[in-house]
Design a protein around this motif. Structure first.
Motif, PDB file in Angstrom:
ATOM      1  N   VAL A 192       0.876  -1.138  -0.026  1.00  0.00           N
ATOM      2  CA  VAL A 192       0.121  -0.009   0.109  1.00  0.00           C
ATOM      3  C   VAL A 192       0.834   1.160   0.272  1.00  0.00           C
ATOM      4  N   LYS A 193       0.439   2.154  -0.871  1.00  0.00           N
ATOM      5  CA  LYS A 193       1.464   3.438  -0.872  1.00  0.00           C
ATOM      6  C   LYS A 193       0.859   4.408  -0.133  1.00  0.00           C
ATOM      7  N   HIS A 194       1.781   5.040   0.403  1.00  0.00           N
ATOM      8  CA  HIS A 194       1.428   6.101   1.501  1.00  0.00           C
ATOM      9  C   HIS A 194       2.279   7.483   1.115  1.00  0.00           C
ATOM     10  N   GLN A 195       1.590   8.586   1.520  1.00  0.00           N
ATOM     11  CA  GLN A 195       1.948   9.831   1.083  1.00  0.00           C
ATOM     12  C   GLN A 195       3.042  10.537   2.072  1.00  0.00           C
ATOM     13  N   TYR A 196       4.153  10.610   1.709  1.00  0.00           N
ATOM     14  CA  TYR A 196       5.261  11.162   2.692  1.00  0.00           C
ATOM     15  C   TYR A 196       5.727  12.768   1.957  1.00  0.00           C
ATOM     16  N   LYS A 197       6.463  13.426   2.765  1.00  0.00           N
ATOM     17  CA  LYS A 197       6.784  14.827   2.246  1.00  0.00           C
ATOM     18  C   LYS A 197       7.885  14.500   0.849  1.00  0.00           C
ATOM     19  N   GLU A 198       8.545  13.327   0.643  1.00  0.00           N
ATOM     20  CA  GLU A 198       9.289  13.037  -0.443  1.00  0.00           C
ATOM     21  C   GLU A 198       8.538  12.251  -1.488  1.00  0.00           C
ATOM     22  N   GLY A 199       7.422  11.999  -1.295  1.00  0.00           N
ATOM     23  CA  GLY A 199       6.365  11.413  -2.470  1.00  0.00           C
ATOM     24  C   GLY A 199       5.817  10.378  -1.850  1.00  0.00           C
ATOM     25  N   GLU A 200       5.134   9.704  -2.694  1.00  0.00           N
ATOM     26  CA  GLU A 200       4.682   8.373  -2.646  1.00  0.00           C
ATOM     27  C   GLU A 200       5.235   7.389  -2.723  1.00  0.00           C
ATOM     28  N   MET A 201       5.196   6.420  -1.461  1.00  0.00           N
ATOM     29  CA  MET A 201       5.927   5.034  -1.362  1.00  0.00           C
ATOM     30  C   MET A 201       5.251   4.220  -0.521  1.00  0.00           C
ATOM     31  N   ASP A 202       5.524   2.806  -0.919  1.00  0.00           N
ATOM     32  CA  ASP A 202       5.276   2.009   0.180  1.00  0.00           C
ATOM     33  C   ASP A 202       6.070   1.637   1.217  1.00  0.00           C
ATOM     34  N   GLN A 203       5.915   0.821   2.087  1.00  0.00           N
ATOM     35  CA  GLN A 203       6.569   0.548   3.318  1.00  0.00           C
ATOM     36  C   GLN A 203       7.815   0.141   3.021  1.00  0.00           C
ATOM     37  N   VAL A 204       8.054  -0.933   2.303  1.00  0.00           N
ATOM     38  CA  VAL A 204       9.396  -1.349   1.950  1.00  0.00           C
ATOM     39  C   VAL A 204      10.382  -0.187   1.170  1.00  0.00           C
ATOM     40  N   ASP A 205       9.872   0.518   0.319  1.00  0.00           N
ATOM     41  CA  ASP A 205      10.468   1.621  -0.516  1.00  0.00           C
ATOM     42  C   ASP A 205      10.997   2.586   0.594  1.00  0.00           C
ATOM     43  N   ARG A 206       9.970   2.782   1.598  1.00  0.00           N
ATOM     44  CA  ARG A 206      10.388   3.787   2.467  1.00  0.00           C
ATOM     45  C   ARG A 206      11.521   3.579   3.418  1.00  0.00           C
ATOM     46  N   VAL A 207      11.465   2.212   3.828  1.00  0.00           N
ATOM     47  CA  VAL A 207      12.739   1.615   4.499  1.00  0.00           C
ATOM     48  C   VAL A 207      14.036   2.009   3.774  1.00  0.00           C
ATOM     49  N   ILE A 208      13.906   1.510   2.533  1.00  0.00           N
ATOM     50  CA  ILE A 208      15.029   1.700   1.576  1.00  0.00           C
ATOM     51  C   ILE A 208      15.552   2.932   1.498  1.00  0.00           C
ATOM     52  N   PHE A 209      14.716   3.698   1.294  1.00  0.00           N
ATOM     53  CA  PHE A 209      14.939   5.232   1.009  1.00  0.00           C
ATOM     54  C   PHE A 209      15.789   5.812   2.389  1.00  0.00           C
ATOM     55  N   ASP A 210      14.993   5.477   3.267  1.00  0.00           N
ATOM     56  CA  ASP A 210      15.508   6.268   4.734  1.00  0.00           C
ATOM     57  C   ASP A 210      16.772   5.429   4.927  1.00  0.00           C
ATOM     58  N   LEU A 211      17.208   4.074   4.754  1.00  0.00           N
ATOM     59  CA  LEU A 211      18.456   3.623   4.948  1.00  0.00           C
ATOM     60  C   LEU A 211      19.662   4.447   4.147  1.00  0.00           C
TER      61      LEU A 211
END
Length: 282
Positions: free
Chosen positions: A111-130
Motif C-alpha cells: 500500500v502506498k502512503h504519502q510522505y513529504k518526499e513523495g508516494e512510497m510503500d513501506q518497503v521502499d520507504r525503509v530502503i529510502f531512509d536507509l
C-alpha cells in the motif's frame, strides 16, 4: 553448538518448565479433528542474534532456507497476498477459492502512503531512509492495520520491523540492526523459520544499502508450544548439535527487487534428521 541452537534449547526448556497452560481456557485454534489446540506459553520472550558472528539457523533439524526465503520475498518483494505467487503450500489453509489471504501481509507492505518526499510503500520507504537518512529513529514497518483486520484471513503474527543503524568503528561501515516484533508464535513450527527469514532480510537490505548486517532482536509476545508438540520438542532439544552454517549471499545484487531464493545459501549446514508430520493448528 551454534548460538541459535543454544537460544532455541534454552527458550524451549524455559517454556516447558516455567510456562503456563491454556488448557480449559477459551482458545481459537483447533486441530484437524476439531479438538481445541491448547498451549504452554511464556509472555515476552526476547532473543538476540548477532548476524555479524554467525547465521542463526538451528542444527537440531534442518530449516528450509529456500522455502523460507521464498515466503519472505513473497511478502516483502512481491508484496503479494495470493498463494499462487508462492512456491510452497504453507498458506493454503488460509486462502480463499481465488488464492487470496485478504488484505494481509504482502498486501499491506504494497500500500502506498504519502510522505513529504513523495508516494512510497513501506518497503521502499525503509530502503529510502536507509540510503538517505540512516540515523533516523523512524525506520519501521507495520502490517497490523486495524481497519483491515476484518478482511484478513489470518491476523499478522510477525507484524512489525524496526531498523536501527549504528557505526562499526573497526570497519568504518554502517551496521544494520533490526527488531522483529511478533504477537504470537508456534515455537516448533515457526520459530527458526521466522528467525532465518528476517536474518536474510537484514542481510539483503544491508547489502543493497552498502551496510553490514548487525543484530536481529526477536520479540515474541506469546511464545507457545502446542500440547501435541510437547513430546516432539522434548526429543528435539536433546539432540546432538553442530556448528553454525556459513551464510552466502550473492554479492552482485545491488537492488533489493533483484533478489531470488537462489541468491542465498547455507554452506556446511549439518543438521539432525527432519521432523516430519508436525500437526498444525488452524
Amino acid at each position: 553448538m551454534s548460538l541459535a541452537d543454544n537460544i532455541f534449547i534454552d527458550m524451549c526448556r524455559d517454556i516447558l518448565e516455567n510456562g503456563v497452560s491454556t488448557e480449559g481456557e477459551k482458545v481459537r485454534p483447533k486441530w484437524e479433528d476439531g479438538s481445541y489446540a491448547y498451549t504452554i506459553k511464556k509472555f515476552g520472550v526476547v532473543n538476540r542474534y548477532d548476524l555479524s558472528k554467525e547465521f542463526p539457523a538451528i542444527t537440531l533439524r534442518r530449516t528450509a532456507l529456500k522455502s523460507s526465503v521464498d515466503e519472505l520475498l513473497w511478502i516483502w518483494q512481491k508484496k503479494s497476498n495470493n498463494i499462487h505467487d508462492l512456491s510452497s503450500h504453507i498458506w493454503d489453509s488460509w486462502a480463499d477459492e481465488n488464492g487470496s489471504i485478504g488484505k494481509a501481509y504482502g498486501y499491506q507492505l504494497g500500500v502506498k502512503h504519502q510522505y513529504k518526499e513523495g508516494e512510497m510503500d513501506q518497503v521502499d520507504r525503509v530502503i529510502f531512509d536507509l540510503k538517505n537518512n540512516p540515523y533516523s529513529r523512524r525506520i519501521m514497518t507495520n502490517i497490523y492495520v486495524h481497519q483491515d483486520l476484518h478482511e484478513m484471513k489470518l491476523y499478522p503474527c510477525a507484524y512489525s520491523m524496526t531498523f536501527n543503524v549504528t557505526p562499526n568503528k573497526e570497519t568504518g561501515k554502517l551496521k544494520l540492526n533490526a527488531i522483529l516484533n511478533q504477537r504470537s508464535q508456534d515455537i516448533l513450527a515457526a520459530n527458526n523459520w521466522n528467525v532465518v527469514q528476517y536474518a536474510v532480510l537484514v542481510h539483503m537490505l544491508a547489502q543493497v544499502c552498502d551496510m553490514e548486517a548487525g543484530e536481529l532482536v526477536h520479540v515474541i509476545a506469546d511464545a507457545h508450544i502446542y500440547d501435541r508438540h510437547i513430546p516432539i520438542i522434548k526429543e528435539l532439544i536433546e539432540r546432538q548439535t553442530y556448528p553454525a552454517p556459513e551464510f552466502w549471499i550473492n554479492p552482485d545484487i545491488k537492488n533489493f527487487y533483484d533478489f531470488t531464493p537462489d541468491d542465498v545459501k547455507l554452506e556446511n549446514y549439518v543438521t539432525g534428521p527432519q521432523v516430519k508430520g508436525i500437526p498444525v493448528a488452524v
